[in-house]
Write a protein that holds these residues in place. Sequence first.
Motif, PDB file in Angstrom:
ATOM      1  N   ASN A 176      31.366  27.200   2.864  1.00 18.87           N
ATOM      2  CA  ASN A 176      30.716  28.427   2.381  1.00 18.87           C
ATOM      3  C   ASN A 176      31.107  29.643   3.202  1.00 18.87           C
ATOM      4  O   ASN A 176      30.398  30.652   3.197  1.00 18.87           O
ATOM      5  CB  ASN A 176      29.198  28.254   2.411  1.00 18.87           C
ATOM      6  CG  ASN A 176      28.726  27.191   1.439  1.00 18.87           C
ATOM      7  OD1 ASN A 176      29.232  27.086   0.330  1.00 18.87           O
ATOM      8  ND2 ASN A 176      27.750  26.402   1.855  1.00 18.87           N
TER       9      ASN A 176
ATOM     10  N   ASP B 289      33.256  31.761   2.678  1.00 15.29           N
ATOM     11  CA  ASP B 289      33.639  32.923   1.879  1.00 15.29           C
ATOM     12  C   ASP B 289      32.452  33.809   1.528  1.00 15.29           C
ATOM     13  O   ASP B 289      32.633  34.969   1.142  1.00 15.29           O
ATOM     14  CB  ASP B 289      34.323  32.463   0.591  1.00 15.29           C
ATOM     15  CG  ASP B 289      33.383  31.620  -0.270  1.00 15.29           C
ATOM     16  OD1 ASP B 289      32.691  30.744   0.290  1.00 15.29           O
ATOM     17  OD2 ASP B 289      33.336  31.848  -1.496  1.00 15.29           O
ATOM     18  N   LEU B 290      31.227  33.280   1.658  1.00 16.75           N
ATOM     19  CA  LEU B 290      30.055  34.045   1.245  1.00 16.75           C
ATOM     20  C   LEU B 290      29.872  35.307   2.087  1.00 16.75           C
ATOM     21  O   LEU B 290      29.624  36.391   1.552  1.00 16.75           O
ATOM     22  CB  LEU B 290      28.803  33.163   1.320  1.00 16.75           C
ATOM     23  CG  LEU B 290      28.754  31.986   0.344  1.00 16.75           C
ATOM     24  CD1 LEU B 290      27.528  31.118   0.606  1.00 16.75           C
ATOM     25  CD2 LEU B 290      28.740  32.498  -1.094  1.00 16.75           C
ATOM     26  N   ARG B 291      29.977  35.157   3.399  1.00 21.03           N
ATOM     27  CA  ARG B 291      29.808  36.333   4.273  1.00 21.03           C
ATOM     28  C   ARG B 291      30.910  37.349   4.016  1.00 21.03           C
ATOM     29  O   ARG B 291      30.656  38.568   3.989  1.00 21.03           O
ATOM     30  CB  ARG B 291      29.790  35.900   5.733  1.00 21.03           C
ATOM     31  CG  ARG B 291      29.748  37.071   6.711  1.00 21.03           C
ATOM     32  CD  ARG B 291      29.604  36.621   8.139  1.00 21.03           C
ATOM     33  NE  ARG B 291      28.268  36.090   8.396  1.00 21.03           N
ATOM     34  CZ  ARG B 291      27.851  35.715   9.602  1.00 21.03           C
ATOM     35  NH1 ARG B 291      28.649  35.796  10.644  1.00 21.03           N
ATOM     36  NH2 ARG B 291      26.642  35.232   9.762  1.00 21.03           N
TER      37      ARG B 291
ATOM     38  N   ARG C  51      30.193  39.183   0.800  1.00 24.98           N
ATOM     39  CA  ARG C  51      29.060  40.103   0.967  1.00 24.98           C
ATOM     40  C   ARG C  51      29.477  41.345   1.740  1.00 24.98           C
ATOM     41  O   ARG C  51      29.092  42.483   1.392  1.00 24.98           O
ATOM     42  CB  ARG C  51      27.917  39.385   1.685  1.00 24.98           C
ATOM     43  CG  ARG C  51      26.720  40.268   1.962  1.00 24.98           C
ATOM     44  CD  ARG C  51      25.578  39.482   2.558  1.00 24.98           C
ATOM     45  NE  ARG C  51      25.916  38.845   3.822  1.00 24.98           N
ATOM     46  CZ  ARG C  51      25.949  39.475   4.999  1.00 24.98           C
ATOM     47  NH1 ARG C  51      25.692  40.786   5.055  1.00 24.98           N
ATOM     48  NH2 ARG C  51      26.245  38.825   6.092  1.00 24.98           N
TER      49      ARG C  51
ATOM     50  N   GLU D 285      25.552  30.918   5.447  1.00 30.77           N
ATOM     51  CA  GLU D 285      26.847  31.589   5.624  1.00 30.77           C
ATOM     52  C   GLU D 285      27.625  31.014   6.801  1.00 30.77           C
ATOM     53  O   GLU D 285      28.851  30.926   6.759  1.00 30.77           O
ATOM     54  CB  GLU D 285      26.631  33.087   5.831  1.00 30.77           C
ATOM     55  CG  GLU D 285      26.147  33.836   4.605  1.00 30.77           C
ATOM     56  CD  GLU D 285      26.013  35.317   4.868  1.00 30.77           C
ATOM     57  OE1 GLU D 285      25.908  36.078   3.894  1.00 30.77           O
ATOM     58  OE2 GLU D 285      26.013  35.728   6.064  1.00 30.77           O
TER      59      GLU D 285
ATOM     60  N   ALA E 157      23.899  27.826  -2.460  1.00 34.56           N
ATOM     61  CA  ALA E 157      25.239  28.390  -2.272  1.00 34.56           C
ATOM     62  C   ALA E 157      25.852  28.782  -3.611  1.00 34.56           C
ATOM     63  O   ALA E 157      26.492  29.837  -3.732  1.00 34.56           O
ATOM     64  CB  ALA E 157      26.130  27.382  -1.552  1.00 34.56           C
ATOM     65  N   SER E 158      25.641  27.950  -4.639  1.00 39.21           N
ATOM     66  CA  SER E 158      26.177  28.260  -5.966  1.00 39.21           C
ATOM     67  C   SER E 158      25.506  29.505  -6.548  1.00 39.21           C
ATOM     68  O   SER E 158      26.182  30.392  -7.100  1.00 39.21           O
ATOM     69  CB  SER E 158      25.969  27.065  -6.891  1.00 39.21           C
ATOM     70  OG  SER E 158      26.410  27.353  -8.204  1.00 39.21           O
TER      71      SER E 158
ATOM     72  N   TYR F 215      24.068  31.893  -4.845  1.00 36.92           N
ATOM     73  CA  TYR F 215      24.491  33.023  -4.016  1.00 36.92           C
ATOM     74  C   TYR F 215      25.870  33.508  -4.465  1.00 36.92           C
ATOM     75  O   TYR F 215      26.104  34.712  -4.654  1.00 36.92           O
ATOM     76  CB  TYR F 215      24.512  32.558  -2.559  1.00 36.92           C
ATOM     77  CG  TYR F 215      24.785  33.630  -1.527  1.00 36.92           C
ATOM     78  CD1 TYR F 215      24.939  34.967  -1.875  1.00 36.92           C
ATOM     79  CD2 TYR F 215      24.892  33.281  -0.177  1.00 36.92           C
ATOM     80  CE1 TYR F 215      25.192  35.928  -0.915  1.00 36.92           C
ATOM     81  CE2 TYR F 215      25.134  34.237   0.782  1.00 36.92           C
ATOM     82  CZ  TYR F 215      25.290  35.562   0.414  1.00 36.92           C
ATOM     83  OH  TYR F 215      25.536  36.524   1.360  1.00 36.92           O
ATOM     84  N   ARG F 216      26.784  32.563  -4.684  1.00 34.64           N
ATOM     85  CA  ARG F 216      28.137  32.925  -5.080  1.00 34.64           C
ATOM     86  C   ARG F 216      28.148  33.591  -6.463  1.00 34.64           C
ATOM     87  O   ARG F 216      28.874  34.569  -6.689  1.00 34.64           O
ATOM     88  CB  ARG F 216      29.016  31.673  -5.063  1.00 34.64           C
ATOM     89  CG  ARG F 216      30.507  31.955  -5.191  1.00 34.64           C
ATOM     90  CD  ARG F 216      31.337  30.715  -4.922  1.00 34.64           C
ATOM     91  NE  ARG F 216      31.436  30.442  -3.485  1.00 34.64           N
ATOM     92  CZ  ARG F 216      30.756  29.450  -2.867  1.00 34.64           C
ATOM     93  NH1 ARG F 216      29.968  28.652  -3.562  1.00 34.64           N
ATOM     94  NH2 ARG F 216      30.894  29.262  -1.572  1.00 34.64           N
TER      95      ARG F 216
ATOM     96  N   LEU G 223      26.831  37.167  -6.098  1.00 35.84           N
ATOM     97  CA  LEU G 223      27.838  38.060  -5.520  1.00 35.84           C
ATOM     98  C   LEU G 223      28.902  38.414  -6.556  1.00 35.84           C
ATOM     99  O   LEU G 223      29.359  39.561  -6.625  1.00 35.84           O
ATOM    100  CB  LEU G 223      28.487  37.392  -4.307  1.00 35.84           C
ATOM    101  CG  LEU G 223      27.638  37.292  -3.037  1.00 35.84           C
ATOM    102  CD1 LEU G 223      28.375  36.484  -1.970  1.00 35.84           C
ATOM    103  CD2 LEU G 223      27.293  38.671  -2.498  1.00 35.84           C
TER     104      LEU G 223
END
Length: 269
Positions: free
Chosen positions: A210, A212-214, A217, A242, A252-253, A255-256, A259
Motif C-alpha cells: 500500500n 502508493d497510497l501516501r 495523496r 500507508e 485499502a481498496s 481508500y484507493r 483517491l
Amino acid sequence: MKAPTAAINQIKALLISAPDKIRAKYRAMATSALIPALQRTRPSGHLADPEYVTLLTLRALAARCQTLGAEIEAADMALKKILDSYAPLLCDLPGVGTEVASQLLITFGDNPDRLGNEAQFASLVGVAPVPASSGKTTRHRLSRGGDRSANNALHQVVLVRMASCQRTKDYVAKRTSEGKSKREIMRCLKRYAAREIYRQITNPRPAPNNSDLRRMRSELGITITTVAGELGQWVSIISRLERGLLRNDNLASAYRQWLAGQQAPDPIR
C-alpha cells in the motif's frame, strides 16, 4: 504485562486516600501523564510525615511501571525477531499482533503432526462449534476445550476486528439483525479467524503493498485528516495503513478508489 496494570491500580487506589494536596495535584491526570509526573517527583521530609511517605510510595510505583514497560518492549522486540524468522507474515492479518502471533505459533508448533486441516486447528484452540440445539431451536455454543491461552489470543483478535475492521462490523450488524446474540457472533468470528490464521501459517500470503497510497495523496495535495474524515477512520489507522503497519484490504481498496475519484478529469479538447 499484568504487573504494570497492578502497579497502576495501586497508584490509583493510593491517590484516593492520599493527603489533599497530593490528591488535588495528581488524581485528575491521565495515566500516560501521571506515571512520568510521579517519576519526576523528588519528595523530601520525615518518614513520620504522611505526605512524604505517600509521595515516596507513589514514586516507587511509578518507577516500577516504567521499568516493567521497558522490559515489555524488550520482550516484544525479541518475539518480533523470532516471528520474522519463523512466521513473518502472520502479523499481516488484521488484529494479530506480536503477543497474539507468538501464542498462536506456540500452540501450532507444539502439535504440527496432529494438525492435518483447519478443523483440527479450530478444535485445538477451542473455537470448534459445539451443537447445543434443543427442540426446534438449532444453535451452537462456544467450546470449552482446547488451549485456553490460544483461545484468549483469538478473543483479542476478534475484539480488535469488531472495533476497527469494517468487514467485521458489517458482519456483526448482519448477524445481529438475524437475532444472533453477541456471544454467538463472537463464536462465529473466532472460527473464521482461526481459519485465516491456519491458512496464513501453513500457506502464507503477503499483505498487498500500500506504499502508493501516501504518494497518491501527496500528489493530490490532500491531508491525512481529510482522508480519515471521508473514510470514517482514525488518522492513526490511515497513517499505519500507508506505512504498511496495518493490513486492512477492504479499507485499502476503499481508500484507493476514493483517491482515484479525487483526480481531476482530463480537459475536453
